[in-house]
Motif scaffolding. Structure first.
Motif, PDB file in Angstrom:
ATOM      1  N   ARG A  48       0.855  -1.179   0.000  1.00  0.00           N
ATOM      2  CA  ARG A  48       0.000   0.000   0.000  1.00  0.00           C
ATOM      3  C   ARG A  48       0.895   1.234   0.000  1.00  0.00           C
ATOM      4  N   VAL A  49       0.516   2.243  -0.790  1.00  0.00           N
ATOM      5  CA  VAL A  49       1.330   3.450  -0.895  1.00  0.00           C
ATOM      6  C   VAL A  49       0.452   4.693  -0.834  1.00  0.00           C
ATOM      7  N   SER A  50       1.069   5.783  -0.513  1.00  0.00           N
ATOM      8  CA  SER A  50       0.429   7.092  -0.591  1.00  0.00           C
ATOM      9  C   SER A  50       0.724   7.684  -1.958  1.00  0.00           C
ATOM     10  N   VAL A  51      -0.301   8.165  -2.628  1.00  0.00           N
ATOM     11  CA  VAL A  51      -0.094   8.767  -3.951  1.00  0.00           C
ATOM     12  C   VAL A  51       0.882   9.933  -3.851  1.00  0.00           C
ATOM     13  N   ALA A  52       0.815  10.659  -2.756  1.00  0.00           N
ATOM     14  CA  ALA A  52       1.702  11.809  -2.581  1.00  0.00           C
ATOM     15  C   ALA A  52       3.170  11.404  -2.499  1.00  0.00           C
ATOM     16  N   ALA A  56       8.815  10.341  -9.961  1.00  0.00           N
ATOM     17  CA  ALA A  56       8.891  10.170 -11.413  1.00  0.00           C
ATOM     18  C   ALA A  56       9.373   8.771 -11.787  1.00  0.00           C
ATOM     19  N   ASP A  57      10.274   8.207 -10.975  1.00  0.00           N
ATOM     20  CA  ASP A  57      10.779   6.862 -11.278  1.00  0.00           C
ATOM     21  C   ASP A  57       9.670   5.822 -11.182  1.00  0.00           C
ATOM     22  N   ASP A  58       8.711   6.019 -10.253  1.00  0.00           N
ATOM     23  CA  ASP A  58       7.570   5.105 -10.167  1.00  0.00           C
ATOM     24  C   ASP A  58       6.765   5.151 -11.461  1.00  0.00           C
ATOM     25  N   ALA A  59       6.536   6.361 -11.964  1.00  0.00           N
ATOM     26  CA  ALA A  59       5.781   6.516 -13.204  1.00  0.00           C
ATOM     27  C   ALA A  59       6.496   5.850 -14.373  1.00  0.00           C
ATOM     28  N   ARG A  60       7.811   6.064 -14.451  1.00  0.00           N
ATOM     29  CA  ARG A  60       8.595   5.448 -15.532  1.00  0.00           C
ATOM     30  C   ARG A  60       8.512   3.935 -15.467  1.00  0.00           C
ATOM     31  N   ARG A  61       8.684   3.377 -14.284  1.00  0.00           N
ATOM     32  CA  ARG A  61       8.671   1.920 -14.133  1.00  0.00           C
ATOM     33  C   ARG A  61       7.287   1.325 -14.374  1.00  0.00           C
ATOM     34  N   ALA A  62       6.229   2.136 -14.276  1.00  0.00           N
ATOM     35  CA  ALA A  62       4.866   1.668 -14.546  1.00  0.00           C
ATOM     36  C   ALA A  62       4.428   1.954 -15.978  1.00  0.00           C
ATOM     37  N   GLY A  63       5.306   2.587 -16.756  1.00  0.00           N
ATOM     38  CA  GLY A  63       4.976   2.868 -18.151  1.00  0.00           C
ATOM     39  C   GLY A  63       4.107   4.087 -18.350  1.00  0.00           C
ATOM     40  N   ALA A  64       3.948   4.911 -17.316  1.00  0.00           N
ATOM     41  CA  ALA A  64       3.164   6.140 -17.433  1.00  0.00           C
ATOM     42  C   ALA A  64       4.023   7.216 -18.089  1.00  0.00           C
ATOM     43  N   PRO A  65       3.420   8.093 -18.882  1.00  0.00           N
ATOM     44  CA  PRO A  65       4.210   9.131 -19.551  1.00  0.00           C
ATOM     45  C   PRO A  65       4.820  10.146 -18.597  1.00  0.00           C
ATOM     46  N   SER A  66       4.231  10.311 -17.412  1.00  0.00           N
ATOM     47  CA  SER A  66       4.746  11.269 -16.443  1.00  0.00           C
ATOM     48  C   SER A  66       4.161  10.968 -15.072  1.00  0.00           C
ATOM     49  N   LEU A  67       4.764  11.565 -14.056  1.00  0.00           N
ATOM     50  CA  LEU A  67       4.216  11.423 -12.710  1.00  0.00           C
ATOM     51  C   LEU A  67       2.821  12.030 -12.646  1.00  0.00           C
ATOM     52  N   ALA A  68       2.616  13.157 -13.329  1.00  0.00           N
ATOM     53  CA  ALA A  68       1.295  13.792 -13.340  1.00  0.00           C
ATOM     54  C   ALA A  68       0.243  12.869 -13.946  1.00  0.00           C
ATOM     55  N   ALA A  69       0.615  12.148 -15.017  1.00  0.00           N
ATOM     56  CA  ALA A  69      -0.324  11.224 -15.658  1.00  0.00           C
ATOM     57  C   ALA A  69      -0.667  10.067 -14.730  1.00  0.00           C
ATOM     58  N   LEU A  70       0.334   9.573 -14.019  1.00  0.00           N
ATOM     59  CA  LEU A  70       0.083   8.478 -13.081  1.00  0.00           C
ATOM     60  C   LEU A  70      -0.818   8.951 -11.944  1.00  0.00           C
ATOM     61  N   THR A  71      -0.539  10.118 -11.420  1.00  0.00           N
ATOM     62  CA  THR A  71      -1.346  10.663 -10.331  1.00  0.00           C
ATOM     63  C   THR A  71      -2.789  10.886 -10.776  1.00  0.00           C
ATOM     64  N   ASP A  80     -10.589   4.387  -2.374  1.00  0.00           N
ATOM     65  CA  ASP A  80      -9.892   3.113  -2.158  1.00  0.00           C
ATOM     66  C   ASP A  80      -8.397   3.363  -1.994  1.00  0.00           C
ATOM     67  N   PRO A  81      -7.705   2.534  -1.224  1.00  0.00           N
ATOM     68  CA  PRO A  81      -6.251   2.677  -1.083  1.00  0.00           C
ATOM     69  C   PRO A  81      -5.536   2.467  -2.419  1.00  0.00           C
ATOM     70  N   ALA A  82      -4.357   3.060  -2.547  1.00  0.00           N
ATOM     71  CA  ALA A  82      -3.508   2.839  -3.713  1.00  0.00           C
ATOM     72  C   ALA A  82      -2.498   1.740  -3.399  1.00  0.00           C
ATOM     73  N   TRP A  83      -2.236   0.909  -4.414  1.00  0.00           N
ATOM     74  CA  TRP A  83      -1.315  -0.225  -4.219  1.00  0.00           C
ATOM     75  C   TRP A  83      -0.254  -0.208  -5.309  1.00  0.00           C
ATOM     76  N   ARG A  84       0.989  -0.459  -4.896  1.00  0.00           N
ATOM     77  CA  ARG A  84       2.098  -0.638  -5.835  1.00  0.00           C
ATOM     78  C   ARG A  84       2.326  -2.136  -5.987  1.00  0.00           C
TER      79      ARG A  84
END
Length: 264
Positions: A48-52, A56-71, A80-84
């Motif tokens: 479980r993670v906090s979105v805050a 940016a590395d999380d976004a890259r590793r998830a294939g999102a174009p940016s941290l803003a896009a992932l958020t 609901d809770p966020a999960w990595r």
């Protein structure tokens, strides 16, 4: 856990190893292996993670174009809770090797006994040989059309075909099914003489996720494998009725996985 085809390809390539989801509680556990279009994908971590706290590395590793896009994506269902979720490619689907393994007499007897148990436990009655024969005699025919031939509901018919697939006896195509070499051997063992069949298509089958309209359009010009797709440019494919941008994108991904490409 649903994962888009492009992300599956990237997980297999090793360029994506994370996914983020909003779930009330985890839907996978560490060690879960999911069968996908690219093979087995293993869950390596769940936390479980906090979105805050995401970077940016999380976004890259998830294939999102940016941290803003992932958020932004995680803003949906924010109650609901966020999960990595850590993900890794774990090899080909073992059913692929099973389908190609032609059984000996002892294995045929064991498979036959398994089919008998499936028949005995079904409210429909004996269905395994009926279904194997139906697929064998009607390759690449749509599941609703096959089900209608034997007076069955499509959903129940498809559920039973999946049981045969688990035994390595059938292969699912973009449209319809085929018996695997293993399935053909089991069917032939119950006949006086082996059934004469058309030669098996050589090459990599078209991806199932391109959709039925695109598959039909390609079949109409004699294209049934990825290797044959390489004779066409993306522009030529787009000119075919039924082959849209999504199908072309997924064909491109499948070609790239095998070191192939569209014609110039």
């Amino acid at each position: 856990m649903m994962i888009r085809p492009a992300e599956l390809a990237a997980i297999k390539a090793g360029t994506i190893d994370l996914a983020f989801r909003r779930w009330a509680k985890p839907r996978v556990v560490v060690g879960t292996r999911m069968r996908t279009g690219v093979g087995l994908i293993e869950v390596t971590s769940v936390e479980r993670v906090s979105v805050a706290s995401l970077r940016a590395d999380d976004a890259r590793r998830a294939g999102a174009p940016s941290l803003a896009a992932l958020t932004k994506a995680l803003a949906v269902r924010s109650s609901d809770p966020a999960w990595r979720i850590g993900l890794a490619y774990a090899g080909p689907d073992p059913r692929e090797a099973l389908r190609a393994a032609v059984p000996d007499a002892d294995e045929v007897a064991a498979i036959t006994a398994r089919l008998d148990r499936l028949d005995a436990s079904s409210s429909y009655g004996a269905w395994t040989r009926e279904t194997l024969d139906l697929i064998d005699l009607n390759p690449t025919v749509r599941a609703p059309d096959l089900a209608a031939q034997v007076g069955r509901e499509t959903a129940d018919f498809k559920k039973d075909v999946r049981k045969l697939k688990e035994l390595g006896l059938t292969e699912s195509l973009a449209i319809g099914y085929l018996l695997s070499p293993r399935g053909e051997a089991v069917v032939d063992a119950g006949l006086d003489t082996p059934r004469v069949r058309a030669p098996r298509e050589q090459g990599t089958p078209l991806p199932r996720n391109i959709g039925a309209p695109a598959t039909r359009a390609l079949r109409e010009v004699g294209v049934t494998t990825l290797e044959q797709v390489t004779a066409y440019s993306a522009e030529q494919l787009a000119a075919m009725h039924g082959v849209g941008p999504m199908a072309i994108g997924r064909l491109g991904e499948a070609l790239a996985e095998r070191g192939l490409s569209f014609a110039p």
